[in-house]
Design an enzyme around this catalytic site. Structure first.
Site, mmCIF file in Angstrom:
data_model
loop_
_atom_site.group_PDB
_atom_site.id
_atom_site.type_symbol
_atom_site.label_atom_id
_atom_site.label_comp_id
_atom_site.label_asym_id
_atom_site.label_seq_id
_atom_site.Cartn_x
_atom_site.Cartn_y
_atom_site.Cartn_z
ATOM 1 N N TYR A 65 -1.269 -16.320 3.500
ATOM 2 C CA TYR A 65 -0.004 -17.166 3.244
ATOM 3 C C TYR A 65 0.265 -18.253 3.152
ATOM 4 O O TYR A 65 1.008 -19.436 2.563
ATOM 5 C CB TYR A 65 1.574 -17.059 4.977
ATOM 6 C CG TYR A 65 1.545 -15.454 4.675
ATOM 7 C CD1 TYR A 65 0.660 -14.349 4.599
ATOM 8 C CD2 TYR A 65 3.048 -15.473 6.065
ATOM 9 C CE1 TYR A 65 1.361 -12.820 4.868
ATOM 10 C CE2 TYR A 65 2.810 -13.858 6.529
ATOM 11 C CZ TYR A 65 2.481 -13.145 5.445
ATOM 12 O OH TYR A 65 3.036 -11.556 6.197
ATOM 13 N N LYS A 105 -9.165 -6.789 11.061
ATOM 14 C CA LYS A 105 -9.814 -5.508 10.372
ATOM 15 C C LYS A 105 -11.409 -5.703 9.908
ATOM 16 O O LYS A 105 -10.816 -6.075 8.399
ATOM 17 C CB LYS A 105 -8.898 -5.387 9.394
ATOM 18 C CG LYS A 105 -9.408 -3.918 8.155
ATOM 19 C CD LYS A 105 -8.101 -2.464 9.302
ATOM 20 C CE LYS A 105 -9.458 -1.759 8.387
ATOM 21 N NZ LYS A 105 -8.028 0.171 9.119
ATOM 22 N N ASP A 116 -5.041 -1.786 13.050
ATOM 23 C CA ASP A 116 -4.365 -0.340 12.446
ATOM 24 C C ASP A 116 -4.518 0.211 13.852
ATOM 25 O O ASP A 116 -3.378 1.337 14.542
ATOM 26 C CB ASP A 116 -5.232 0.498 11.550
ATOM 27 C CG ASP A 116 -6.355 1.007 11.327
ATOM 28 O OD1 ASP A 116 -6.878 -0.075 11.896
ATOM 29 O OD2 ASP A 116 -6.914 1.164 10.395
ATOM 30 N N ASP A 160 2.590 -10.816 11.460
ATOM 31 C CA ASP A 160 3.664 -11.025 10.798
ATOM 32 C C ASP A 160 4.062 -9.875 11.137
ATOM 33 O O ASP A 160 4.801 -9.122 11.578
ATOM 34 C CB ASP A 160 4.046 -10.957 9.277
ATOM 35 C CG ASP A 160 5.216 -11.847 8.598
ATOM 36 O OD1 ASP A 160 5.839 -11.306 9.663
ATOM 37 O OD2 ASP A 160 5.518 -11.494 7.659
ATOM 38 N N ASP A 198 7.239 -7.356 14.534
ATOM 39 C CA ASP A 198 8.165 -6.813 14.307
ATOM 40 C C ASP A 198 7.921 -5.357 15.244
ATOM 41 O O ASP A 198 8.808 -4.912 15.369
ATOM 42 C CB ASP A 198 8.013 -6.832 13.278
ATOM 43 C CG ASP A 198 8.761 -7.268 11.534
ATOM 44 O OD1 ASP A 198 8.905 -8.940 12.624
ATOM 45 O OD2 ASP A 198 9.707 -7.015 10.653
HETATM 46 MG MG MG Z 1 8.119 -11.356 9.724
#
Ligand code: MG
Ligand code: NAI
Length: 326
Positions: free
Chosen positions: A121, A171, A204, A228, A232
């Site tokens: 980001y 990862k 994962d 991020d 969720d």
């Molecule tokens: Mg988000």
């Protein structure tokens, strides 16, 4: 003593849920001096303003920022995200994104510490030959020892104050360069916290464990992109997006931290008075915690966990919570 808070209601349901958050804070007796900022997609549509540098300078003297949601679907993607939300995170060095999840029904009581200023980001990359058959786009992931370490330290401190367990999510088997930096830093800092038990999950696999055995987590630390996405999922397994709160923290307190619900402006339900304000109210409680108003913060969290306050309607939920905290 009153705290000076910048209020950015933003777009869609943003102002609706922030109004309820302010109502609940006021009911606890905590005094806020609020300064309202008209920013977001609607403001951009009116006069092209996104986030002027002068506004950021004004914010530096505030105690905190309380934000609803910004963005509307008709805007070009990234304009508000990069121009307002990410600009704010970088300019105010809000390097920890803290997202707590509690949901008794699923045995969930964990917090995700997401690195908030680096990773993919950070805006590294670019385009070449755009719009042609030979176009190229790169989007790198920036990981600095300083940035990774300060985030990991925050997570260890938090775990030491909670149940003493911290999981690194990454990862490392595929993203070997960044993964190595994260893993080595994590292990080095771990030596300073013998009382904190540590674990590692690939991202994962963590998605599976979130759904199948979330009780194994106390604190999770991860990078910006994984955090991020994972949060969720965290929201989805712990009562839904209407309950998920977050804090964008500058733990060094060289400026204000920012508190906001995880959800967006929800244009599909905006203006109907049906948005759940609990996520915004809980974000307000995180703000009070950070400002040292721990008693009021605790009371709000306790009341929000009571299923009885989940009545119908934005204002009705706000009223039910405000009544019980006062
Ligand atoms: Mg988000
Ligand atoms: P969204 O979170 O706004 O909505 C996703 C779904 O969840 C919708 O069906 C919505 O009705 C529902 N929902 C969200 N909050 C709710 C609440 N409090 N109570 C009940 N239902 C709720 O995400 P979406 O649709 O991807 O984005 C909409 C706009 O919000 C976009 O412009 C996006 O850029 C922006 N956005 C802004 C964020 C921020 O300000 N931090 C974060 C995420 C999205």
């Amino acid at each position: 003593m009153s705290h000076r808070i910048g209020i950015i209601g933003g777009d869609g349901i943003g102002p609706e849920v922030i109004a309820e958050g302010l109502k609940v804070i006021s009911a606890t007796g905590v005094k806020l001096e609020t300064i309202t900022y008209d920013l977001g997609g609607a403001r951009y549509g009116r006069d092209g303003t996104v986030l002027p540098d002068e506004v950021i300078e004004e914010w530096r003297d505030l105690d905190a920022l309380y934000l609803g949601a910004v963005g509307t679907p008709e805007l070009p993607p990234g304009l508000i995200e990069r121009g307002l939300l990410l600009k704010m995170r970088f300019a105010l060095d809000l390097y920890v994104n803290l997202r707590p999840f509690t949901y008794e029904e699923n045995n969930i009581d964990f917090s995700v510490v997401r690195e908030n200023t680096e990773g993919s980001y950070a805006g590294e990359g670019g385009v070449l030959r755009q719009g042609t058959a030979n176009e190229i786009a790169t989007q790198g992931s920036v990981n600095t020892r300083m940035g990774v370490e300060r985030c990991i330290r925050f997570a260890f401190d938090l775990a030491a104050r909670r149940r003493g367990h911290l999981t690194l999510v990454h990862k490392t088997n595929v993203l070997t360069f960044a993964g190595d930096l994260w893993e080595r830093t994590f292990n080095e800092v771990a030596d300073e916290y013998p009382e904190v038990e540590t674990a590692y999950n690939h991202v994962d696999a963590a998605c599976i464990y979130f759904v199948q055995s979330p009780e194994q987590y106390d604190v999770i630390v991860t990078d910006n992109l994984f955090g991020d996405i994972l949060t969720d999922l965290g929201g989805a397994i712990s009562g839904g997006i209407g309950m998920a709160a977050s804090a964008n923290l500058n733990p060094s307190r060289t400026g204000p931290s920012m508190f906001e619900p995880v959800h967006g402006s929800a244009p599909d339900i905006a203006g109907q008075g049906v948005a759940n304000p609990t996520a915004a109210i809980l974000s307000g409680a995180m703000m009070l915690d950070f400002l040292g108003e721990n008693h009021a913060a605790h009371r709000i969290k306790e009341v929000c966990a009571d299923p009885e306050v989940q009545v119908q309607g934005t204002a009705a939920i706000g009223d039910a919570i405000a009544e019980r905290v006062s």
